[in-house]
Write a protein that holds these residues in place. Sequence first.
Motif, PDB file in Angstrom:
ATOM      1  N   UNK A   1      35.562  -2.432 -51.867  1.00 39.44           N
ATOM      2  CA  UNK A   1      35.451  -3.317 -50.703  1.00 39.44           C
ATOM      3  C   UNK A   1      36.202  -4.620 -50.936  1.00 39.44           C
ATOM      4  N   UNK A   2      36.167  -5.137 -52.174  1.00 39.17           N
ATOM      5  CA  UNK A   2      36.894  -6.375 -52.461  1.00 39.17           C
ATOM      6  C   UNK A   2      38.394  -6.135 -52.453  1.00 39.17           C
ATOM      7  N   UNK A   3      38.832  -5.042 -53.080  1.00 38.96           N
ATOM      8  CA  UNK A   3      40.278  -4.767 -53.149  1.00 38.96           C
ATOM      9  C   UNK A   3      40.873  -4.469 -51.785  1.00 38.96           C
ATOM     10  N   UNK A   4      40.055  -3.904 -50.885  1.00 43.32           N
ATOM     11  CA  UNK A   4      40.553  -3.603 -49.544  1.00 43.32           C
ATOM     12  C   UNK A   4      40.475  -4.790 -48.598  1.00 43.32           C
ATOM     13  N   UNK A   5      39.949  -5.913 -49.092  1.00 48.60           N
ATOM     14  CA  UNK A   5      39.879  -7.120 -48.277  1.00 48.60           C
ATOM     15  C   UNK A   5      38.719  -7.153 -47.302  1.00 48.60           C
ATOM     16  N   UNK A   6      37.785  -6.208 -47.403  1.00 47.27           N
ATOM     17  CA  UNK A   6      36.659  -6.173 -46.475  1.00 47.27           C
ATOM     18  C   UNK A   6      35.499  -7.061 -46.918  1.00 47.27           C
ATOM     19  N   UNK A   7      35.402  -7.365 -48.194  1.00 45.04           N
ATOM     20  CA  UNK A   7      34.271  -8.118 -48.722  1.00 45.04           C
ATOM     21  C   UNK A   7      34.766  -9.398 -49.362  1.00 45.04           C
ATOM     22  N   UNK A   8      34.203 -10.523 -48.907  1.00 45.41           N
ATOM     23  CA  UNK A   8      34.568 -11.824 -49.447  1.00 45.41           C
ATOM     24  C   UNK A   8      33.379 -12.489 -50.113  1.00 45.41           C
ATOM     25  N   UNK A   9      33.490 -13.801 -50.285  1.00 45.35           N
ATOM     26  CA  UNK A   9      32.446 -14.536 -50.986  1.00 45.35           C
ATOM     27  C   UNK A   9      31.157 -14.618 -50.171  1.00 45.35           C
ATOM     28  N   UNK A  10      31.235 -14.389 -48.866  1.00 40.05           N
ATOM     29  CA  UNK A  10      30.023 -14.441 -48.040  1.00 40.05           C
ATOM     30  C   UNK A  10      29.121 -13.235 -48.259  1.00 40.05           C
ATOM     31  N   UNK A  11      29.648 -12.192 -48.880  1.00 36.48           N
ATOM     32  CA  UNK A  11      28.913 -10.949 -49.139  1.00 36.48           C
ATOM     33  C   UNK A  11      28.515 -10.225 -47.865  1.00 36.48           C
ATOM     34  N   UNK A  12      29.150 -10.568 -46.754  1.00 39.49           N
ATOM     35  CA  UNK A  12      28.802  -9.940 -45.496  1.00 39.49           C
ATOM     36  C   UNK A  12      29.986  -9.171 -44.935  1.00 39.49           C
ATOM     37  N   UNK A  13      29.681  -8.016 -44.370  1.00 43.61           N
ATOM     38  CA  UNK A  13      30.659  -7.216 -43.627  1.00 43.61           C
ATOM     39  C   UNK A  13      30.051  -6.990 -42.251  1.00 43.61           C
ATOM     40  N   UNK A  14      30.480  -7.767 -41.286  1.00 47.17           N
ATOM     41  CA  UNK A  14      29.846  -7.726 -39.982  1.00 47.17           C
ATOM     42  C   UNK A  14      28.404  -8.200 -40.091  1.00 47.17           C
ATOM     43  N   UNK A  15      27.468  -7.380 -39.604  1.00 48.71           N
ATOM     44  CA  UNK A  15      26.050  -7.711 -39.708  1.00 48.71           C
ATOM     45  C   UNK A  15      25.462  -7.386 -41.079  1.00 48.71           C
ATOM     46  N   UNK A  16      26.123  -6.535 -41.831  1.00 43.80           N
ATOM     47  CA  UNK A  16      25.574  -6.089 -43.104  1.00 43.80           C
ATOM     48  C   UNK A  16      25.735  -7.149 -44.187  1.00 43.80           C
ATOM     49  N   UNK A  17      24.673  -7.426 -44.911  1.00 39.15           N
ATOM     50  CA  UNK A  17      24.763  -8.201 -46.147  1.00 39.15           C
ATOM     51  C   UNK A  17      24.752  -7.209 -47.296  1.00 39.15           C
ATOM     52  N   UNK A  18      25.786  -7.233 -48.110  1.00 46.88           N
ATOM     53  CA  UNK A  18      25.883  -6.288 -49.221  1.00 46.88           C
ATOM     54  C   UNK A  18      25.010  -6.750 -50.386  1.00 46.88           C
ATOM     55  N   UNK A  19      24.259  -5.819 -50.937  1.00 45.14           N
ATOM     56  CA  UNK A  19      23.409  -6.058 -52.094  1.00 45.14           C
ATOM     57  C   UNK A  19      23.911  -5.154 -53.215  1.00 45.14           C
ATOM     58  N   UNK A  20      24.458  -5.743 -54.266  1.00 43.79           N
ATOM     59  CA  UNK A  20      25.050  -4.962 -55.358  1.00 43.79           C
ATOM     60  C   UNK A  20      23.959  -4.627 -56.375  1.00 43.79           C
ATOM     61  N   UNK A  21      23.801  -3.331 -56.655  1.00 44.77           N
ATOM     62  CA  UNK A  21      22.838  -2.857 -57.658  1.00 44.77           C
ATOM     63  C   UNK A  21      23.599  -2.481 -58.924  1.00 44.77           C
ATOM     64  N   UNK A  22      23.133  -2.972 -60.049  1.00 45.14           N
ATOM     65  CA  UNK A  22      23.779  -2.719 -61.336  1.00 45.14           C
ATOM     66  C   UNK A  22      22.801  -2.004 -62.268  1.00 45.14           C
TER      67      UNK A  22
END
Length: 564
Positions: free
Chosen positions: A296-317
């Motif tokens: 998502x970061x490499x494709x330019x869809x995800x920035x520092x806001x961690x949001x893609x439209x209405x979705x807030x991305x939650x990264x699980x490690x």
Amino acid sequence: MSAPLGIGIRSGSYGSLDKQVQNGTARKASKMLKEKEKERLFLWICKFAGRKKVGMLFLCLISAAVFVWVLYVGKGEDSQDGNTVTNINVNESVSTSDSTFENSMTNAMGLTKRLVLLPPPTGYFLGYHLPPGHPCNSFTLPPPPADKKRTGPRPCPVCYLPVEEAIGLMPALPSPSPVLGNLTYVYEENLSRDGEFGGSDFGGYPTLKQRNDSFDIRESMTVHCGFVRGIKPGRNTGFDIDGADLFEMEQCDGVVVASAIFGNFDVINEPNNISDYSRKTVCFLMFVDEQTEKYLISSGKLGISKKIGLWRTIVARNLPYPDARRTGKIPKLLLHRLVPNARYSIWLDGKLELVVDPYQILERFLWRKNATFAISKHYRRFDVFIEAEANKAAGKYDNASIDFQIEFYKKEGLTPYTEAKLPLISDVPEGCVIVREHVPISNLFACLWFNEVDRFTSRDQISFSTVRDKILSRVDFHFNMFLDCERRNFVVQKYHRDLLLRLAPPASPPPPSPPPPLPVLETSPEKGANSPIRRGPGRRGKDRRAGSRRHRKVVAGGREMEPS
């Protein structure tokens, strides 16, 4: 006299004040006139007593007798007047007070009786009915369209309320949780594997006895429910989440819409037809792993806001399972642990696009049905045994593991689905959508369902009916299983990423090369200097050799035939 007057004024408030005051004044005036007449008689006797000494003694005796009689009569009148006022006023007041007291006691006793007869206030949401004549009360499913070309599953109409009306019907109180009131979860820093019966480091290793005890519904229970090695889900438990994301999830205290993409397996689909109120109040959470985050970061869809439209991305490690499908069951079934303050949630598989407002979905499938858990049935299969064979045929999981799970359930009493199980319409869900309220009983159902997925295969359709039926055999679990065509009304099913890449149109052809240079013009001495000879590009290499050979046809037997 002031005390009786005061009482009279208070009692006069019941309707006789003027009349009582007038009667009292007249009686007092009459009494005063009689006393004056007595005083005049006494003075007249004293005046003539010195002149008539002979009758002085007689007169004194008579005067004394008269005076005593007057005093007696006056006292009697005073006493009678006072008693009359006192009796009227005081008795009225006492009677009124007694009546008020009796009425108060009667009302109190009546209220007490009514409180005993009526059920005590529970502080729970107990459902509602739409008003008579509401269009949704008479709504029925129309017959499917007679399109022989479309034989697969399709959506059907659903009677939703307008968004504003659905929002207004959101319960202010939680639904009751039958029997179970307090649910806590196992925390075990040093995992014990004595007597284990399946499990994992993430979900623990519960024994068969612990599994069976977890289906014995009690008022207070502690069960395995993932995250067993951490004090708080998401911190050093496996499926670890950054502190900032955990904080954001703790702020979700209303409605949550959640989905997940692991292994970069799906494309993020933006929800549509979402009201402004939902955009402000609903938490849209998209759980991803590091591989998906990197894409998502490499494709330019995800920035520092961690949001893609209405979705807030939650990264699980630090994912606890190598299988992305099994990892996806963590946010799907244990969402109440990740978002501990949420009241309602809607789970969507990553391949789905939401096209109806969340409040309309909650009203239609939970609140109107007075349910705490809703899921659609499978569009084709309704028997667990048939579902297991379909999974084996499709290679969804190791066949031996599926067989072991089915045989275990058969020994516990699992039978093929028949009409005897009605009103339960199916034993196999279409588990890509789950709508539920986060109350103890539905949270317990989700925990025990996850434990089966952790213990056996990751195919949650196989374990669903076993957990459901064990809980329903003990408590009245408000459960709603709706039609798959209704599910397809509010979500649009998309393809997985790998299939989308295969179905993508071919790349556009490269731009055409520049045209070849113009041929050289030469003059022919036979035709004159002004007659040009056009010499085109000659054949080169392969083209020239191919044109010089004659084609031959080969027939059976190895003989060649010359072209005609």
